[in-house]
Design a protein around this motif. Sequence first.
Motif, PDB file in Angstrom:
ATOM      1  N   ASP A 184      35.460  45.234  34.255  1.00  0.00           N
ATOM      2  CA  ASP A 184      34.119  45.288  33.650  1.00  0.00           C
ATOM      3  C   ASP A 184      33.615  43.890  33.311  1.00  0.00           C
ATOM      4  N   TYR A 185      34.505  43.057  32.808  1.00  0.00           N
ATOM      5  CA  TYR A 185      34.095  41.730  32.378  1.00  0.00           C
ATOM      6  C   TYR A 185      33.726  40.843  33.569  1.00  0.00           C
ATOM      7  N   PHE A 186      34.597  40.798  34.570  1.00  0.00           N
ATOM      8  CA  PHE A 186      34.326  39.951  35.734  1.00  0.00           C
ATOM      9  C   PHE A 186      33.086  40.405  36.498  1.00  0.00           C
ATOM     10  N   ALA A 187      32.759  41.679  36.422  1.00  0.00           N
ATOM     11  CA  ALA A 187      31.579  42.186  37.133  1.00  0.00           C
ATOM     12  C   ALA A 187      30.297  41.522  36.648  1.00  0.00           C
ATOM     13  N   ASN A 188      30.331  40.944  35.459  1.00  0.00           N
ATOM     14  CA  ASN A 188      29.148  40.285  34.887  1.00  0.00           C
ATOM     15  C   ASN A 188      29.171  38.772  35.030  1.00  0.00           C
ATOM     16  N   TRP A 189      30.213  38.240  35.660  1.00  0.00           N
ATOM     17  CA  TRP A 189      30.282  36.791  35.844  1.00  0.00           C
ATOM     18  C   TRP A 189      29.391  36.356  37.006  1.00  0.00           C
ATOM     19  N   PRO A 190      28.735  35.215  36.875  1.00  0.00           N
ATOM     20  CA  PRO A 190      27.942  34.701  38.000  1.00  0.00           C
ATOM     21  C   PRO A 190      28.842  34.236  39.137  1.00  0.00           C
ATOM     22  N   VAL A 191      28.460  34.573  40.356  1.00  0.00           N
ATOM     23  CA  VAL A 191      29.184  34.141  41.550  1.00  0.00           C
ATOM     24  C   VAL A 191      28.267  33.220  42.340  1.00  0.00           C
ATOM     25  N   THR A 192      28.662  31.957  42.456  1.00  0.00           N
ATOM     26  CA  THR A 192      27.872  30.974  43.197  1.00  0.00           C
ATOM     27  C   THR A 192      28.779  30.229  44.151  1.00  0.00           C
ATOM     28  N   GLN A 193      28.193  29.503  45.072  1.00  0.00           N
ATOM     29  CA  GLN A 193      28.994  28.687  45.986  1.00  0.00           C
ATOM     30  C   GLN A 193      29.748  27.611  45.223  1.00  0.00           C
ATOM     31  N   ASN A 195      31.029  27.842  42.090  1.00  0.00           N
ATOM     32  CA  ASN A 195      32.107  28.247  41.186  1.00  0.00           C
ATOM     33  C   ASN A 195      33.077  29.276  41.763  1.00  0.00           C
ATOM     34  N   PHE A 196      32.843  29.791  42.965  1.00  0.00           N
ATOM     35  CA  PHE A 196      33.642  30.904  43.493  1.00  0.00           C
ATOM     36  C   PHE A 196      33.986  30.672  44.959  1.00  0.00           C
ATOM     37  N   GLY A 197      35.239  30.950  45.312  1.00  0.00           N
ATOM     38  CA  GLY A 197      35.646  30.787  46.701  1.00  0.00           C
ATOM     39  C   GLY A 197      37.122  31.084  46.874  1.00  0.00           C
ATOM     40  N   LEU A 198      37.676  30.697  47.999  1.00  0.00           N
ATOM     41  CA  LEU A 198      39.089  30.926  48.291  1.00  0.00           C
ATOM     42  C   LEU A 198      39.927  29.903  47.533  1.00  0.00           C
ATOM     43  N   ILE A 199      40.792  30.387  46.659  1.00  0.00           N
ATOM     44  CA  ILE A 199      41.625  29.514  45.836  1.00  0.00           C
ATOM     45  C   ILE A 199      43.092  29.629  46.252  1.00  0.00           C
ATOM     46  N   HIS A 200      43.873  28.667  45.826  1.00  0.00           N
ATOM     47  CA  HIS A 200      45.316  28.675  46.090  1.00  0.00           C
ATOM     48  C   HIS A 200      45.991  29.725  45.230  1.00  0.00           C
ATOM     49  N   TYR A 201      45.641  29.795  43.988  1.00  0.00           N
ATOM     50  CA  TYR A 201      46.135  30.648  42.904  1.00  0.00           C
ATOM     51  C   TYR A 201      47.439  30.138  42.295  1.00  0.00           C
ATOM     52  N   ASP A 202      48.278  29.498  43.067  1.00  0.00           N
ATOM     53  CA  ASP A 202      49.584  29.069  42.559  1.00  0.00           C
ATOM     54  C   ASP A 202      49.753  27.563  42.719  1.00  0.00           C
ATOM     55  N   PHE A 203      48.683  26.814  42.402  1.00  0.00           N
ATOM     56  CA  PHE A 203      48.693  25.358  42.537  1.00  0.00           C
ATOM     57  C   PHE A 203      49.420  24.770  41.327  1.00  0.00           C
ATOM     58  N   GLU A 204      50.723  24.983  41.296  1.00  0.00           N
ATOM     59  CA  GLU A 204      51.554  24.583  40.172  1.00  0.00           C
ATOM     60  C   GLU A 204      52.523  23.490  40.590  1.00  0.00           C
ATOM     61  N   HIS A 228      38.398  33.997  44.291  1.00  0.00           N
ATOM     62  CA  HIS A 228      38.336  34.073  42.831  1.00  0.00           C
ATOM     63  C   HIS A 228      37.458  32.913  42.369  1.00  0.00           C
ATOM     64  N   TRP A 229      37.211  32.864  41.095  1.00  0.00           N
ATOM     65  CA  TRP A 229      36.512  31.703  40.553  1.00  0.00           C
ATOM     66  C   TRP A 229      37.454  30.503  40.564  1.00  0.00           C
ATOM     67  N   TYR A 230      36.911  29.331  40.890  1.00  0.00           N
ATOM     68  CA  TYR A 230      37.745  28.131  40.961  1.00  0.00           C
ATOM     69  C   TYR A 230      38.424  27.830  39.627  1.00  0.00           C
ATOM     70  N   ALA A 231      37.831  28.308  38.548  1.00  0.00           N
ATOM     71  CA  ALA A 231      38.436  28.132  37.226  1.00  0.00           C
ATOM     72  C   ALA A 231      39.841  28.715  37.165  1.00  0.00           C
ATOM     73  N   MET A 232      40.083  29.761  37.940  1.00  0.00           N
ATOM     74  CA  MET A 232      41.408  30.390  37.946  1.00  0.00           C
ATOM     75  C   MET A 232      42.471  29.387  38.400  1.00  0.00           C
ATOM     76  N   ASP A 233      42.191  28.646  39.457  1.00  0.00           N
ATOM     77  CA  ASP A 233      43.127  27.634  39.956  1.00  0.00           C
ATOM     78  C   ASP A 233      43.359  26.537  38.925  1.00  0.00           C
ATOM     79  N   VAL A 234      42.275  26.070  38.324  1.00  0.00           N
ATOM     80  CA  VAL A 234      42.398  24.965  37.371  1.00  0.00           C
ATOM     81  C   VAL A 234      43.198  25.407  36.150  1.00  0.00           C
TER      82      VAL A 234
END
Length: 334
Positions: A184-193, A195-204, A228-234
């Motif tokens: 429900d929460y993510f459904a309201n997030w803005p998706v733009t070029q 802030n959102f795209g293909l992320i690594h997810y495990d860039f550790e 996902h949102w690029y914020a997820m990777d960061v």
Amino acid sequence: MLKLKYLFHNNDLAEMILKNWSYDSDSLGMFQYYRISSNAVYPFRDQGEVHLLRFAPIEEKNQTNLAAELEFLTYLKLNQYGVMEAVPSHTGKELVEAHTPWGMYYASVFKRVPGNQMGSIDLTDQIVRSMGEALGQLHRLSRDYTPKQTKRWTYTDVLDWMKDVLGEFPSETAALNEIEVLQDYFANWPVTQQNFGLIHYDFELDNVFYDEESHSCYAIDFDDAMYHWYAMDVEQTLDSLRDEIRPDEWEQKKGILLQGYWREAGDTYDMESMFPACRRFANLYGYIRVLRSGAEQWAHEPEWMSGLRVRLDKARAAKAKQFGQQQNFQLPPK
């Protein structure tokens, strides 16, 4: 993480699968340095160069996702990004379906990247900044990437997968509620070029290598990549870094990494307001993967498996304590 029954070391299986590629027969002793987690990974040499065989049972992997991973790696390599390079098999395939007495497996071989794992070196300001720059460059390239053949799954697919897994665990009501809150929460997030795209997810730290000679980073293990949102990777990168930095140095190192990130990623925006929800997603995803991995139990388990089960149960309990936290999220700016 693979189910526990797939974590057994199997030299014969690895050698049988490896026969789909060229290799130096006298290098199979390197198999002793194997590791198994989300995949089995066995090192070997081909014409003296270290390569890595990666494989997993087909029921544990999504073929479309694996093909999409390989396509993205090719795109990154063509754009001079430091990344692992797939090696074609004898038949010219980068992804092989191997039929074995132990079942069917998806397998690939990759060249070893240069340098040392970030988790094994001194994290100087220069190296931390380089890691941030590498992540920023990755996201900048991701913004311009359009798959030609197959598309990787998205965070919504991952949430749906989590819900499917929990269908086998009817008592996990708190985890199920967590999925619904995030959906429900993510459904309201803005998706733009931007802030959102293909992320690594495990860039550790374990998946990024630093090459002292070129002063640059190389990323490995895109197995968990998703849209996902690029914020997820960061956030994942910062969370990995936090455990290796003294508390009195944390804010400085965090600032250095973010400075390097924005230098390569482009125009800044309020990404940090997105971190709490991203951390909650990662916590839930980790919980459900561990839950699924250890669900089956057997009599007379080997000692290593019993010890691993205890550690996994502790990790799962710690993650469960985070469910329901930070309910009052603020929406990130558009």
